[in-house]
Scaffold this motif. Structure first.
Motif, short mmCIF file in Angstrom:
data_model
loop_
_atom_site.label_atom_id
_atom_site.label_comp_id
_atom_site.label_asym_id
_atom_site.label_seq_id
_atom_site.Cartn_x
_atom_site.Cartn_y
_atom_site.Cartn_z
N SER A 135 -43.49 75.86 85.89
CA SER A 135 -42.65 76.80 85.13
C SER A 135 -41.60 76.13 83.94
N PHE A 136 -41.62 74.96 83.77
CA PHE A 136 -41.09 74.17 82.73
C PHE A 136 -39.51 74.21 83.03
N ASN A 137 -39.08 75.41 83.15
CA ASN A 137 -37.49 75.27 83.60
C ASN A 137 -36.56 74.80 82.93
N LEU A 138 -36.85 74.89 81.70
CA LEU A 138 -35.91 74.46 80.57
C LEU A 138 -34.61 75.47 80.71
N PHE A 139 -33.56 74.95 80.19
CA PHE A 139 -32.33 75.73 80.32
C PHE A 139 -32.33 76.54 78.86
N PRO A 140 -32.53 78.09 79.06
CA PRO A 140 -32.55 78.97 78.03
C PRO A 140 -31.56 78.98 77.01
N HIS A 141 -30.07 78.78 77.47
CA HIS A 141 -29.07 78.98 76.64
C HIS A 141 -28.67 77.64 75.98
N MET A 142 -29.72 76.74 76.20
CA MET A 142 -29.36 75.45 75.23
C MET A 142 -30.44 75.07 74.20
N ASN A 143 -30.15 74.77 73.18
CA ASN A 143 -31.22 74.51 72.25
C ASN A 143 -32.25 73.14 72.69
N VAL A 144 -33.15 72.82 72.03
CA VAL A 144 -33.93 71.69 72.50
C VAL A 144 -33.37 70.30 72.69
N LEU A 145 -32.46 70.27 71.81
CA LEU A 145 -31.61 68.98 71.61
C LEU A 145 -30.75 68.94 73.01
N ARG A 146 -29.97 70.08 73.17
CA ARG A 146 -29.07 70.09 74.17
C ARG A 146 -29.61 69.85 75.64
N ASN A 147 -30.93 70.56 75.77
CA ASN A 147 -31.67 70.39 76.88
C ASN A 147 -31.67 69.05 77.39
N LEU A 148 -32.08 68.12 76.10
CA LEU A 148 -32.28 66.67 76.34
C LEU A 148 -31.26 65.79 76.71
N THR A 149 -29.95 66.26 76.07
CA THR A 149 -28.83 65.39 76.08
C THR A 149 -27.86 65.77 77.14
N VAL A 150 -27.86 66.79 77.85
CA VAL A 150 -26.75 67.41 78.64
C VAL A 150 -26.59 66.51 79.98
N ALA A 151 -27.87 66.32 80.44
CA ALA A 151 -27.89 65.37 81.58
C ALA A 151 -27.35 63.81 81.58
N GLN A 152 -27.84 63.41 80.18
CA GLN A 152 -27.63 62.13 79.76
C GLN A 152 -26.12 61.70 79.92
N GLU A 153 -25.33 62.90 79.06
CA GLU A 153 -24.06 63.04 78.87
C GLU A 153 -23.12 63.00 80.30
N LYS A 154 -23.73 63.94 81.05
CA LYS A 154 -22.94 64.29 82.19
C LYS A 154 -23.19 63.45 83.51
N VAL A 155 -24.69 63.15 83.31
CA VAL A 155 -24.92 62.38 84.78
C VAL A 155 -24.72 60.81 84.28
N LYS A 156 -25.39 60.67 83.39
CA LYS A 156 -25.52 59.00 82.82
C LYS A 156 -24.21 58.70 82.11
N LYS A 157 -23.71 59.54 81.75
CA LYS A 157 -22.04 59.43 81.08
C LYS A 157 -22.31 58.41 79.80
N ARG A 158 -23.72 58.71 79.15
CA ARG A 158 -23.87 58.14 77.87
C ARG A 158 -23.01 58.93 76.81
N SER A 159 -22.66 58.15 75.69
CA SER A 159 -21.91 58.78 74.38
C SER A 159 -22.90 59.93 74.04
N LYS A 160 -22.31 60.87 73.41
CA LYS A 160 -22.94 62.01 72.70
C LYS A 160 -24.17 61.15 71.52
N LYS A 161 -23.57 60.34 70.79
CA LYS A 161 -24.33 59.78 69.72
C LYS A 161 -25.80 59.01 70.44
N GLU A 162 -25.30 58.21 71.42
CA GLU A 162 -26.67 57.69 71.99
C GLU A 162 -27.52 58.62 72.59
N ALA A 163 -26.93 59.54 73.43
CA ALA A 163 -27.90 60.52 74.02
C ALA A 163 -28.78 61.41 73.01
N ILE A 164 -28.11 61.59 71.96
CA ILE A 164 -29.01 62.18 70.68
C ILE A 164 -30.20 61.27 70.29
#
Ligand SMILES: Nc1ncnc2c1ncn2[C@@H]1O[C@H](COP(=O)(O)OP(=O)(O)OP(=O)(O)O)[C@@H](O)[C@H]1O
Ligand SMILES: [Mg+2]
Lengths: 268, 252
Positions: B97-126
């Motif tokens: 059922s995909f389970n994308l985060f509906p309150h975030m746009n596509v880019l944010r869906n892909l970057t949020v865990a990179q930043e919060k879990v992998k501690k990547r910089s916003k730029k790198e995550a993007i």
């Protein structure tokens, strides 16, 4: 003799309208209009500036300030309670449940008297804002019990797959709650929370029993004071004016709630 | 116990030993032995309720096993001392059922865990997010919200989201089952590309064509046990077990 269904419906509707019209006419004829006008719509109060000045610049202003404080405080406390109620630790769940059931089961007025007089006297406590502050604390305590249940329902309405997706990405439980669950839960609970806000607006009128310094009075208290003094003393005009002011605030909000609810239902 | 049977177990990507799992009185997994080697694509098939999802979900502890052992790259995920968040960030999961985060746009869906879990910089995550979006054929959709995407697009975003964590392996639980038939192909295409790049994959699926073409191993589950496993081309063409034959005759 058997009427067609549409004919029958038209007859029934006609009768209903006739009853309504008859009732309205009877009321209009029976009512003592001059007395009504003199007692509820005295022009010295109504025609600007009348009594509007104090009612709005002090009454409405303070009512909104008290409501905002009680809502913000209540919401913060409610969030803690809701999270406690969903905690894996049973003791937290019991505590939250006890609190919520306790305060939902008591009249807000009783809690308010208890905080403003009982607690302040017993513990020599001077809350910020004096007894008014203590009364607002009571509103926070009662309001948070209701809002906690609303928030809990909102949090639980977020699909389980959201938590699973977040945890699968390596987010901790706390991080998941903060960035994935709560933002979605809040969106779900905006309409019911707006309703709580409207209830709080009305409940600030209970602060009346505590008594205020002149500049701190909320809307109902001022309307009450105008019963005995000012341009409309001896009439209920100020109560009608206060009612109008309350409705000016609450009606748009309740309309907003039904609009938001309709939109949410459609987006499902 | 019988560690001699497969001495190289610590080198497997996923190694499941004698796994048991019950929901209340119902035993759903009745002693599963299962492993996925690095770079291997293992497809799991079986009738509804046979325990495929439960097995997959046990691997990253969305479900807790009752007994048995699950090693992910040699780390015992059932051990309470294990840092599950760290293990999970190395396992990409794609849900039916995909389970994308509906309150975030596509880019944010892909970057949020990179930043919060992998501690990547916003730029790198993007940067990483954009690269993965391109990989799944959705460049230019960064600012769209999931609700405005088709199911197939959402699933590809979900794959890109998982890939953005640079996982060592990917688990798929019927990734195309919720899709309209005409949207299935795009998702399978992305998965094929991943497989050809050497990604370690465990795929629960009803797509026999995918299993035959891409799978290195096929596992048939029924009633909480693995009934038969082997080379997909062999098993699909010539199933040995009666239950496998019955199942395949229905779906093929
Ligand atoms: N959380 C749960 N609580 C209780 N029973 C569950 C739970 N999850 C799964 N089950 C039961 O466990 C059994 C196996 O479920 P599972 O989802 O693993 O099967 P599956 O092989 O993935 O089936 P499907 O092809 O339908 O997805 C089913 O009987 C199901 O009803
Ligand atoms: Mg399943």
């Amino acid at each position: 003799m058997a009427m067609k269904r549409t004919t029958k419906r038209r007859v029934v509707q006609g009768v209903l309208y006739a009853v309504l019209l008859g009732g309205a006419v009877a009321l209009a004829l029976a009512a003592d209009w001059p007395t009504i006008k003199a007692n509820f719509f005295k022009s010295e109060g109504f025609v600007p500036p009348g009594s509007w000045g104090d009612l709005i610049t002090i009454g409405v202003k303070n009512t909104l300030i008290y409501t905002a404080i009680a809502f913000a405080g209540g919401l913060a406390l409610a969030l803690v309670l809701a999270l406690m109620k969903l905690s894996p630790v049973a003791a937290y769940r019991w505590l939250a449940t006890a609190y919520i059931e306790f305060f939902r089961g008591l009249p807000a007025l009783l809690v308010m008297l208890f905080m403003a007089f009982g607690v302040t006297i017993a513990f020599q406590w001077t809350p910020p804002g004096g007894t008014t502050g203590a009364g607002i604390v009571a509103l926070i305590m009662v309001g948070s019990a209701y809002m906690a249940e609303t928030l809990r329902a909102g949090i639980q309405a977020v699909p389980k797959g959201q938590t699973e997706a977040a945890r699968s990405l390596g987010m901790s439980a706390g991080r998941t709650t903060l960035t994935v669950i709560l933002p979605q839960a809040f969106r779900i609970v905006i309409p019911p929370l707006t309703n709580e806000f409207v209830l709080l607006i009305k409940d600030t009128s209970l602060l009346f029993v505590i008594g205020f310094a002149a500049e701190q009075r909320e809307l109902t208290t001022i309307a009450r004071d105008f019963l005995a003094s000012g341009p409309t003393a001896g009439t209920s005009t100020s109560l009608v004016q206060a009612a109008i002011l309350y409705l000016v605030i609450t009606l748009p909000l309740t309309q907003l709630v039904s609009f938001l609810e309709k939109r949410q239902r459609r987006s499902r | 116990m019988t560690a001699t049977a497969r001495p190289d177990r610590s080198t497997a990507a996923i190694d499941v030993r004698d796994l048991h799992k019950s929901f209340g009185p119902i035993e759903v997994l009745k002693g599963i032995d299962f492993h996925v080697d690095h770079g291997e694509v293992v497809c799991v098939i079986g009738p509804s309720g046979s325990g495929k999802s439960t097995l997959l979900r046990c691997v990253n502890q969305l479900e807790q096993a009752d007994s048995g052992q699950i090693l992910v790259e040699g780390v015992d995920v059932c051990d309470p001392e294990t840092d599950l968040d760290a293990v999970r960030s190395r396992i990409g999961i794609v849900f039916q059922s995909f389970n994308l985060f509906p309150h975030m746009n596509v880019l944010r869906n892909l970057t949020v865990a990179q930043e919060k879990v992998k501690k990547r910089s916003k730029k790198e995550a993007i940067e990483i997010a954009r690269a993965n979006l391109e990989k799944v054929g959705l460049s230019g959709r960064e600012n769209v919200y999931p609700a405005h995407l088709s199911g197939g697009q959402q699933q590809r975003v979900a794959i890109a989201r998982a890939l953005s964590m640079d996982p060592d392996m990917m688990l798929f639980d019927e990734p195309t089952s919720a899709l309209d038939p005409e949207l299935v192909g795009d998702v399978l295409e992305v998965m094929k590309t991943l497989a050809s790049e050497g990604m370690t994959m465990m795929v629960v699926t009803h797509e026999m064509g995918f299993a035959r073409e891409v799978g290195d191993k096929l596992v048939f589950m029924d009633g909480g046990v693995i009934v038969e496993e082997g080379d997909p081309r062999v098993v699909l063409a010539d199933p040995q077990h009666e239950r496998t034959q019955a199942f395949l005759s229905k779906v093929l």
